[in-house]
Design an enzyme around this catalytic site. Structure first.
Site, short mmCIF file in Angstrom:
data_model
loop_
_atom_site.label_atom_id
_atom_site.label_comp_id
_atom_site.label_asym_id
_atom_site.label_seq_id
_atom_site.Cartn_x
_atom_site.Cartn_y
_atom_site.Cartn_z
N GLU A 1 -39.93 -11.49 23.46
CA GLU A 1 -40.34 -12.63 22.51
C GLU A 1 -41.91 -13.01 22.91
O GLU A 1 -42.20 -14.12 23.15
CB GLU A 1 -39.67 -13.82 22.74
CG GLU A 1 -38.00 -13.54 22.49
CD GLU A 1 -37.18 -14.91 22.59
OE1 GLU A 1 -37.76 -15.84 23.14
OE2 GLU A 1 -35.86 -14.76 22.28
N GLU B 1 -30.55 -9.74 21.54
CA GLU B 1 -30.03 -11.14 22.00
C GLU B 1 -29.39 -11.75 20.87
O GLU B 1 -29.89 -11.87 19.81
CB GLU B 1 -31.12 -12.10 22.56
CG GLU B 1 -31.93 -11.72 23.62
CD GLU B 1 -32.66 -12.97 24.20
OE1 GLU B 1 -32.46 -14.05 23.72
OE2 GLU B 1 -33.47 -12.53 25.21
#
Length: 777
Positions: A195, A326
C-alpha cells in the site's frame, strides 16, 4: 493491511462507488503460457512456472498480520509481539495448514531492524523471518514476503522529494532479502511494497482515477520507479531469484492506483513472472467501515461483481495473473452475514481464478468494529469464527484441474498445398479434440518451434529455392495450465526450383538532387521486373515494369541521401514466379546553396545569407583577398545560414563564394562553389555643429561652424525665391566660414549647412543644420 489505527478515521463513508470505496490494488503484467508440460504443485521443487501457472496453484491464503510487521518495541526481536500478538510458532502455521489454507502472506517491516546509511538488516531479524518462512515451506505451503509498514520519510516515501532515499532503501532491502533467500524455489513469492501512498495527506486513500492531482501523479511516478527498483534488485541477487514470481502494487494498493493512466508496470528481465497485487476489503461499508452496515445485502453484491469483473476485463482477459493479497470482513457481531459474504466473495474468487489472502490481525472483538479481523486465536490455536473460515476455504476452492489430460489424436494427412521458390504452405486434417497445434522445424542441428496455432495449417516463408525443409507437428489440448500432447508427426517438403532469371548488372546510372536513375541488363524470356525501395522500416514496391524496360527513375527524393533499392524479374506459372533480388544503394547529389545574397552592410562589414539545406552537414564560406581565396568559416551545423565579414574598406566591392558539404561515416561530399560580389557602404558623416552668425553688414552676412573631422567638406544653402539655393561648397573640412552677399539691410535670412563625405564614386551626406541671421540696419 495498513495500520488501520491511522486509516479508520480518514475513510469517507460518503463514497459509494467501488472505485472510491475499495482499498484495492491491481498491477498488470502479461503472462504467456509456455509450451511445455506445466509443473504440478507439490512438495517437489517448484521451478519454471509462469506467473499464471503459479497463481493457479496458490489457492486461498492467510495473512500473519500485526506480528512481523509490527513496528513497536524498537529494533529488537520483541517488536514481533509489540502489538499484542504472541510470538509466531510452527503450531500456528500447522493450524492454518490444517484448516485448508495453502498460502501464508508474511508481512514484514524491515526499517526498524536496519542500521547505517546503507540500511543493513540485523542478521537476527533475517534469521527470525527465515524461521517463520520455513514453518510454511516445511508444510508445503506458498509464502508471500513483502516490505510492509516502512512507508515513512525515514525509509521510503513515494514522492519526488524523497525519491533518491526511497530508491536506496528499497534496493538495499530487496538486495539483502533476495540474496538471503536465493536458494528458495517458486514456493516463495516476493511482494515489492504494501500500500505505497502519501501517508498523512488528504490524498492518502482516495483520488479521482482518471484525473489525479499533481501530488498523486508525482507519487504514482515514484511508485513506478520503486517497483522497478525492487524487481531489478531481486533479479540481480542471483540464484533462483531469476525465476521467482514477484507481486507489485499500485498507489495505495487500490484498484484506482493501478488503473489510473499514469501507472506503469515494471520491465522484467525474466518474462511472465510478475503478478498483480490486489487489496480488496469489499464492499467497504460492510467489510471495513466501522460506521457502515452489518448486513450483506444483495445490493452490496454489485460491488463484489464490479471488483472481479474489473479484474477480469483489465487483466485476466489479457492473460495477466492477479492475487488479492488482503481481504476480510470485520466482525460486527454479524456471524451469519459474514458467512454470506464469504460464500459470495470467495465464490467469485474461485470463479475468476483470483486467489485471496484472508487478513488476520488476531483482533476478533474490539472497540473499533472496522478493525475486528481476528480469525485464528493465536493463543489457543482455535478459530474465533469457524463457520466463516470454513466458508472462506470451501467457496474459495477452484474447480479441480486434472494433473494429467488424455492426449489428443495425432495429426493426419499433412500436405504441402502451395509451394514457391521461397514459401511452403502446409495443412492437415483437423483433430477434433485438440485445442491447437505446435509446429517445429529442424534447423541448426535442433528442433525449433516456429508456430503455435489453433488452425491446422502453417505457412513457411523466406525460404531458399529447391530446398527440402523438415517439420514435425503435434496436437495438444489444455485445461487451465495443464497441457497434453499427441505424438509428433514428421513431414518434409521442398521449395520450387528457381526458374526465373536473376537481374544482372543492377546499378545506379545517374542521380540528381531529388532523383536516382537505376539501370540493369534485360532478362530475356521473363515477363517483367518488380522494383522496390526500402522505406519506413520495410521494402515497398515502387514499380512493376515490362521486361524491355531496363531503367527506372525514382523521383521526389531528398538531396544528399542514400537509398536502398532492389529488383527481381518475374514470370507467370501457376503462381507468380520470381528470381532472386539484386540490390544496390543510390545516393542523390548534394544540393548546392540557394539564396546566396547580401543581407546588409556597413562601411566596414558585409553580412551575407543563404537558404538552409537540411540534408547538409554544413557550409564552407570563403572571401577573395590578397590574390587568393581565404576561408571565413566552415559551419558544423546546417542551421547556420548567415555570416558577417568584418574589417573591410568603405565603398569597396568584395567577392565571396560558398559551397555545401556533407560528412557520413568519415566520407565527405561537397558541391561546387557559388559566387557573390557585394559592396561595403560609403563612410558615414556626422552633422555640423556650431552653425551661427560670425558678423553682418547691411549687405552681407558671414557664417561660421565647427570643424567636422568625418567630412570631406561642407555645402551651404540660402532660402530665397521660395527655394533653397547653394551659395558655397567647400572641398576641405578646414574651411569653416562662408559670406553671403547682396543682402538687404535689417532683413532676416535663413541658411542651412550639411557635411558631405566622398569615397571613390560614392558620397554620403549628414543632415542639414539651419541658422537665421539678420543684417545690420
Amino acid at each position: 493491511m495498513a495500520n488501520y489505527r491511522e486509516r479508520g478515521e480518514k475513510m469517507s463513508t460518503a463514497k459509494k462507488t467501488l472505485s472510491v470505496i475499495t482499498a484495492v490494488a491491481i498491477f498488470a503484467i502479461a503472462a504467456l503460457m509456455t509450451m511445455c508440460v506445466t509443473q504440478v504443485a507439490s512438495a517437489a521443487e517448484m521451478n519454471g512456472n509462469t506467473a499464471t501457472e503459479l497463481v493457479s496453484f496458490i489457492g486461498t491464503g492467510w495473512n500473519l498480520g500485526n506480528s512481523l510487521d509490527a513496528i513497536g518495541g524498537g529494533n529488537s526481536l520483541s517488536s514481533e509481539t509489540s502489538w499484542g500478538n504472541p510470538k509466531t510458532t510452527k503450531a500456528m502455521i500447522d493450524a492454518v495448514k490444517a484448516q485448508g489454507f495453502n498460502t501464508v502472506r508474511v508481512p514484514v517491516s524491515w526499517g526498524n531492524h536496519t542500521t547505517g546509511d546503507n540500511f543493513t538488516i540485523d542478521s537476527k531479524w533475517l534469521a527470525r523471518v527465515k524461521e517463520v518462512v520455513d514453518y510454511c515451506i516445511d508444510n508445503d505451503m506458498y509464502v508471500i514476503l513483502n516490505i510492509h509498514h516502512d512507508t515513512s520519510t525515514q525509509y521510503y516515501y513515494p514522492s519526488s522529494t524523497y525519491k533518491t532515499q526511497s530508491m536506496k532503501f528499497v534496493k538495499s532491502i530487496w538486495t539483502q532479502v533476495a540474496k538471503y533467500f536465493k536458494d528458495y524455489d517458486q514456493h516463495l513469492v516476493f511482494e515489492t511494497l504494501n500500500e505505497p501512498r502519501l501517508v498523512g495527506t488528504g490524498d492518502e486513500w482516495w483520488f479521482p482515477v482518471n484525473n489525479p492531482n499533481s501530488a498523486v501523479r508525482d507519487s504514482i511516478s515514484v511508485i513506478n520507479t520503486l517497483n522497478q527498483t525492487a524487481v531489478d534488485a531481486i533479479r540481480a541477487a542471483g540464484g533462483k531469484n531469476t525465476d521467482r514470481c514477484i507481486m507489485v502494487p499500485g498507489y495505495g494498493a487500490s484498484i484506482d492506483g493501478c488503473t489510473t493512466p499514469t501507472f506503469k508496470l515494471p520491465d522484467d528481465s525474466t518474462p511472465n513472472r510478475l503478478i498483480v497485487s490486489v487489496h480488496a476489503y469489499t464492499p467497504y461499508n460492510f467489510a471495513l467501515n466501522a460506521n457502515g452496515t452489518a448486513e450483506f445485502t444483495n445490493d452490496l453484491k454489485n460491488e463484489v461483481d464490479y471488483l472481479y469483473s474489473t479484474i477480469k476485463s483489465h487483466f485476466i482477459d489479457e492473460g495477466i495473473p492477479a492475487i488479492i493479497g488482503e481481504t476480510s470482513a470485520s466482525n460486527k457481531n454479524n456471524a451469519a452475514e459474514r458467512v454470506k459474504w464469504a460464500q459470495y466473495y470467495m465464490g467469485k474468487s474461485a470463479e475468476y481464478g483470483v486467489p485471496c489472502m484472508l487478513w488476520d490481525n488476531n483482533a476478533f472483538n474490539g472497540s473499533d468494529r472496522g478493525e475486528c479481523h481476528g480469525h485464528l486465536n493465536r493463543s489457543t490455536l482455535g478459530w474465533y469464527d469457524k463457520a466463516f473460515v470454513d466458508a472462506v476455504i470451501k467457496y474459495g476452492k477452484k474447480e479441480q484441474i486434472p494433473e494429467k489430460l488424455t492426449p489428443p489424436a495425432s495429426v493426419t494427412n499433412c500436405t504441402a498445398r502451395h509451394t514457391t521458390t521461397t514459401e511452403i504452405f502446409i495443412n492437415w486434417d483437423k483433430v477434433e479434440d485438440a485445442d491447437g497445434y505446435i509446429t517445429e522445424q529442424y534447423k541448426g542441428g535442433k528442433w525449433v518451434q516456429i508456430n503455435d496455432s489453433e488452425y491446422p495449417a502453417v505457412d513457411l516463408y523466406n525460404l531458399k529455392p529447391d530446398t527440402v525443409y523438415t517439420l514435425r507437428i503435434r496436437a495438444y489440448k489444455t485445461q487451465k495450465g495443464i497441457y497434453a500432447y499427441s505424438d509428433y508427426v514428421r513431414f518434409a517438403a521442398r521449395t520450387s526450383k528457381l526458374v526465373v532469371k536473376n537481374v544482372t548488372n543492377f546499378k545506379v546510372k545517374s542521380a540528381t538532387t531529388n532523383s536516382v536513375t537505376l539501370q540493369w541488363d534485360k532478362c530475356e524470356g521473363e515477363v517483367g521486373y518488380f522494383v522496390e525501395r526500402y522505406k519506413n522500416g520495410s521494402w515497398c514496391n515502387i514499380a512493376e515494369l515490362p521486361v524491355d524496360t531496363t531503367s527506372y527513375t525514382e523521383k521526389g527524393l531528398i538531396n544528399g541521401t542514400t537509398y536502398s533499392f532492389r529488383i527481381r524479374a518475374y514470370r507467370y506459372g501457376d503462381t507468380v514466379l520470381t528470381g532472386l533480388y539484386s540490390n544496390v544503394a543510390g545516393t542523390t547529389t548534394l544540393a548546392n546553396v540557394t539564396g546566396f545574397a547580401k543581407q546588409s552592410s556597413t562601411d566596414s562589414s558585409i553580412t551575407v545569407k543563404w537558404n538552409r539545406n537540411s540534408c547538409a552537414t554544413g557550409y564552407v564560406l570563403e572571401q577573395y583577398t590578397g590574390g587568393k581565396w581565404v576561408q571565413l568559416t566552415k559551419t558544423a551545423s546546417n542551421t547556420n545560414t548567415s555570416y558577417t565579414a568584418k574589417n573591410l574598406k568603405a565603398s569597396t566591392t568584395y567577392t565571396f563564394r560558398i559551397k555545401t558539404y556533407k560528412t557520413v561515416n568519415g566520407k565527405t561530399t561537397e558541391t561546387a562553389y557559388i559566387r557573390l560580389a557585394a559592396r561595403t557602404s560609403a563612410p558615414s558623416v556626422t552633422n555640423v555643429t556650431g552653425f551661427t552668425k560670425e558678423s553682418v553688414t547691411q549687405t552681407t552676412a558671414t557664417l561660421k561652424w565647427n570643424k567636422n573631422t568625418t567630412a570631406t567638406g561642407y555645402i551651404v544653402e540660402q532660402y530665397k525665391g521660395g527655394k533653397w539655393t547653394q551659395i558655397a561648397k567647400t572641398t576641405s573640412n578646414s574651411t569653416l566660414t562662408c559670406t553671403a552677399k547682396g543682402l538687404k539691410a535689417n532683413t532676416t535670412y535663413t541658411f542651412r549647412i550639411r557635411a558631405y563625405k566622398t569615397s571613390g564614386s560614392s558620397t554620403k551626406y549628414s543632415n542639414y543644420v539651419r541658422a537665421a541671421v539678420t543684417t545690420a540696419k
